[in-house]
Write an enzyme that holds these catalytic residues in place. Structure first.
Site, mmCIF file in Angstrom:
data_model
loop_
_atom_site.group_PDB
_atom_site.id
_atom_site.type_symbol
_atom_site.label_atom_id
_atom_site.label_comp_id
_atom_site.label_asym_id
_atom_site.label_seq_id
_atom_site.Cartn_x
_atom_site.Cartn_y
_atom_site.Cartn_z
ATOM 1 N N LEU A 84 0.835 -1.195 0.000
ATOM 2 C CA LEU A 84 0.000 0.000 0.000
ATOM 3 C C LEU A 84 0.872 1.247 0.000
ATOM 4 O O LEU A 84 1.948 1.250 0.600
ATOM 5 C CB LEU A 84 -0.876 0.033 1.271
ATOM 6 C CG LEU A 84 -1.916 -1.084 1.394
ATOM 7 C CD1 LEU A 84 -2.535 -1.061 2.779
ATOM 8 C CD2 LEU A 84 -2.983 -0.938 0.335
ATOM 9 N N GLU A 113 -10.078 0.266 8.107
ATOM 10 C CA GLU A 113 -9.823 -0.989 8.832
ATOM 11 C C GLU A 113 -8.493 -0.843 9.582
ATOM 12 O O GLU A 113 -7.590 -0.141 9.113
ATOM 13 C CB GLU A 113 -9.731 -2.154 7.833
ATOM 14 C CG GLU A 113 -10.988 -2.357 7.013
ATOM 15 C CD GLU A 113 -10.804 -3.400 5.924
ATOM 16 O OE1 GLU A 113 -10.388 -4.533 6.223
ATOM 17 O OE2 GLU A 113 -11.080 -3.079 4.751
ATOM 18 N N LYS A 115 -4.835 -1.584 10.665
ATOM 19 C CA LYS A 115 -3.717 -2.204 9.946
ATOM 20 C C LYS A 115 -2.943 -3.101 10.924
ATOM 21 O O LYS A 115 -2.192 -2.635 11.757
ATOM 22 C CB LYS A 115 -2.807 -1.133 9.353
ATOM 23 C CG LYS A 115 -1.741 -1.716 8.406
ATOM 24 C CD LYS A 115 -1.018 -0.600 7.634
ATOM 25 C CE LYS A 115 0.040 -1.183 6.673
ATOM 26 N NZ LYS A 115 1.102 -1.930 7.355
ATOM 27 N N LYS A 286 -9.775 2.384 2.282
ATOM 28 C CA LYS A 286 -10.055 1.901 0.924
ATOM 29 C C LYS A 286 -11.326 2.563 0.407
ATOM 30 O O LYS A 286 -12.254 2.812 1.193
ATOM 31 C CB LYS A 286 -10.286 0.384 0.926
ATOM 32 C CG LYS A 286 -9.129 -0.453 1.476
ATOM 33 C CD LYS A 286 -9.565 -1.901 1.661
ATOM 34 C CE LYS A 286 -8.485 -2.674 2.388
ATOM 35 N NZ LYS A 286 -8.934 -4.021 2.783
HETATM 36 N N1 1X7 Z 1 -7.666 -4.603 6.636
HETATM 37 C C1 1X7 Z 1 -6.709 -4.494 5.741
HETATM 38 O O1 1X7 Z 1 -6.915 -4.279 4.569
HETATM 39 C C2 1X7 Z 1 -5.309 -4.714 6.192
HETATM 40 C C3 1X7 Z 1 -5.041 -4.919 7.542
HETATM 41 N N2 1X7 Z 1 -3.776 -5.124 7.988
HETATM 42 C C4 1X7 Z 1 -2.732 -5.129 7.137
HETATM 43 N N3 1X7 Z 1 -1.481 -5.327 7.653
HETATM 44 C C5 1X7 Z 1 -2.947 -4.932 5.749
HETATM 45 C C6 1X7 Z 1 -1.978 -4.932 4.711
HETATM 46 C C7 1X7 Z 1 -2.531 -4.728 3.490
HETATM 47 BR BR1 1X7 Z 1 -1.581 -4.688 1.837
HETATM 48 S S1 1X7 Z 1 -4.222 -4.546 3.567
HETATM 49 C C8 1X7 Z 1 -4.230 -4.727 5.298
#
Ligand code: 1X7
Length: 318
Positions: A84, A113, A115, A286
């Site tokens: 990302l 969300e 991370k 997102k």
């Molecule tokens: N919820 C999510 O999309 C999410 C959560 N935790 C992470 N370490 C990541 C990494 C990516 Br690439 S997406 C994502």
């Protein structure tokens, strides 16, 4: 007990144990005490010993495989596991929003969300059966760590519906398990892990599944490899589908119609981060609509429709 009643009881036990696993790990609302779960598991083990042909790969007794591997097989992901772009402050988030609205107009809604600070993982299910799990690797080729992932209790060995689907998520070590593991290591004069992410990665890249099984790892799933086939139209619907299938998702997610809502969510979790039982290193934002994600597409290595807000590095207290 004769074979046909043993066969019936084994099926009953499979259904009971996977229901209890779902209630405990996905709904976080167990309906029976752990001791009852353990008694049923012991009963299943005894029946499988008495009738070995009643044993199946999706049996909860088959989570810790015997063989110690000498190396991991390579796995080519069907769709690349991307990284990302980062945002470090409010101005970065607002310019992300401006860029999105310039391409999409004003009918855009985001989803936020947490991370998770762990190891990116991909799980593949065929007709509902867990068949393969892999690390992200370089995004295209990862390592087959299926045997180690089978030991994670919150990963169902069979989905609640017979979907053939590839899902993405983050495996992690809860803080309590991390502290206990390092205490153990210090007692044995072994080098402790620097942080839960390294501990999770180190545990999942063990060649002996019994070591992974002893590390109390967990996982949150957050993506579907090819959502087109599932009919879901947004990230939030996708997460609800994962949960209905029996996969563990993080409940702290929130649909944020405007960038101001995103910024309030980021502010809230900057303050509330310490109350979580696992490490997070930021927030993933997102565009919620999959059709709009499709339209925005990708740069060489990252989606244009998502960004990772990274928390400021914590001051190390010396
Ligand atoms: N919820 C999510 O999309 C999410 C959560 N935790 C992470 N370490 C990541 C990494 C990516 Br690439 S997406 C994502």
């Amino acid at each position: 007990m004769d074979r046909s009643s043993a066969e019936k009881r084994v099926r009953e036990l499979h259904d009971l144990l996977s229901q209890y696993n779902y209630e405990y790990h996905v709904l976080d609302k167990p309906s029976v005490p752990d001791v009852e779960y353990d008694q049923l598991l012991t009963e299943l083990k005894e029946l499988e010993e008495a009738f070995p042909d009643l044993q199946s790969p999706d049996s909860p007794t088959q989570r810790v495989g015997g063989a110690v591997l000498d190396q991991f097989k390579k796995v080519t992901h069907r769709s690349p596991m991307l990284s990302l772009g980062n945002a470090f402050n409010e101005a970065d988030l607002r310019s992300f929003d401006r860029r999105i609205r310039e391409s999409m107009g004003d009918h855009v809604s985001y989803i936020c969300e947490l991370k998770i600070d762990g190891l990116a993982i991909s799980l593949r299910y065929e007709d509902g059966l867990f068949v393969q799990g892999a690390t992200r690797g370089d995004g295209t080729i990862g390592e087959d760590i299926t045997a180690n992932l089978r030991t994670i209790r919150s990963i169902p060995l069979r989905l609640r519906q017979p979907f053939s689907i590839e899902v993405r998520g983050e495996a992690f070590m809860p803080m309590s398990s991390f502290l206990a593991l390092n205490e153990e290591k210090e007692k044995n004069a072994e080098e402790p892990f620097a942080n839960p992410r390294n501990a999770a990665a180190g545990s999942l890249r063990q060649l002996d599944p019994r070591i992974a099984a002893s590390r109390n790892l967990d996982i949150f799933l957050y993506g579907i490899g090819d959502p087109g086939e599932t009919g879901v139209e947004s990230q939030s619907e996708g997460l609800n589908l994962l949960s209905e299938l029996g996969l563990k998702t993080n409940n702290e997610r929130r649909v944020c119609p405007t960038i101001d809502d995103v910024i309030s969510y980021v502010q809230e979790w900057t303050e509330r981060r310490a109350e979580l039982s696992y490490d997070i290193d930021g927030i993933v934002i997102k565009v919620n609509s999959l059709a709009q994600q499709e339209e925005l597409g990708f740069t060489a290595k990252s989606p244009r429709w998502a960004i990772a807000y990274k928390f400021p590095a914590e001051e190390v207290v010396t």
